[in-house]
Scaffold this motif. Structure first.
Motif, short mmCIF file in Angstrom:
data_model
loop_
_atom_site.label_atom_id
_atom_site.label_comp_id
_atom_site.label_asym_id
_atom_site.label_seq_id
_atom_site.Cartn_x
_atom_site.Cartn_y
_atom_site.Cartn_z
N SER A 1 0.82 -1.21 0.00
CA SER A 1 0.00 0.00 0.00
C SER A 1 0.86 1.26 0.00
O SER A 1 0.42 2.31 -0.47
N VAL A 2 2.06 1.18 0.51
CA VAL A 2 2.91 2.36 0.65
C VAL A 2 3.64 2.69 -0.65
O VAL A 2 3.94 1.78 -1.44
N PRO A 3 3.94 3.97 -0.87
CA PRO A 3 4.71 4.35 -2.06
C PRO A 3 6.10 3.70 -2.02
O PRO A 3 6.60 3.32 -0.97
N PHE A 4 6.71 3.60 -3.20
CA PHE A 4 8.07 3.09 -3.29
C PHE A 4 8.95 4.11 -3.99
O PHE A 4 8.47 4.95 -4.74
N ASP A 5 10.23 4.05 -3.70
CA ASP A 5 11.22 4.95 -4.29
C ASP A 5 11.73 4.30 -5.57
O ASP A 5 12.52 3.35 -5.51
N LEU A 6 11.28 4.80 -6.70
CA LEU A 6 11.63 4.20 -7.99
C LEU A 6 13.14 4.17 -8.20
O LEU A 6 13.69 3.15 -8.62
#
Length: 148
Positions: free
Chosen positions: A7-12
């Motif tokens: 659910s959490v954003p990720f650092d591309l």
């Protein structure tokens, strides 16, 4: 080689750097794709994405393993998000590594086509007036699978 549903954003940038560093000694190419929530003519505020925990991860892992076998990948990674995602947020990422660029590109397209059409996610559009309809499968997404 991994598939994650979160659910959490990720650092591309961090994901790609980590993936590239572990792509394997035989890798000569790394290809990545990142999908974003896009606005449809000013009528979309967000997407609500649901899934069945356990089942979804298993399906994504199987798609990755199939791509690795079919295209001779030295590495692959799939990340897909769920929950409420605002316009402009990342929905997912696919990264593939192979000895040659053609295999890496084809594997990334293969995974994208399978994820778009068969991954067990359900998406509902949220507009300015609140939740709307669940997103139906598109014929062109289904047609894309026929080439594989």
């Amino acid at each position: 080689m991994t598939a994650r549903v979160q659910s959490v954003p990720f650092d591309l940038g961090a994901e790609l750097a980590g993936f590239g560093a572990g792509a394997g000694a035989g890798a000569g190419a790394v290809v990545s794709f990142s999908g974003l929530v896009r606005d449809e003519d000013g009528r979309l505020v967000a997407l609500e994405i649901e899934h069945y925990p356990g089942m979804t991860e298993k399906a994504l892992q199987a798609y990755g393993e199939q791509a690795a076998q079919r295209f001779g990948l030295t590495g692959w990674r799939i990340i897909h998000r769920f929950g409420r995602l605002e316009v402009g947020e990342q929905i997912m990422m696919v990264a593939t590594a192979a000895r040659h660029r053609k295999a890496a590109f084809e594997a990334a397209e293969y995974l994208m086509d399978w994820l778009k059409s068969r991954a067990p996610f359900w998406k509902r559009e949220i507009g300015p007036d609140g939740p709307g309809d669940w997103v139906e499968a598109k014929a062109e997404d289904e047609d894309a699978l026929s080439r594989w």
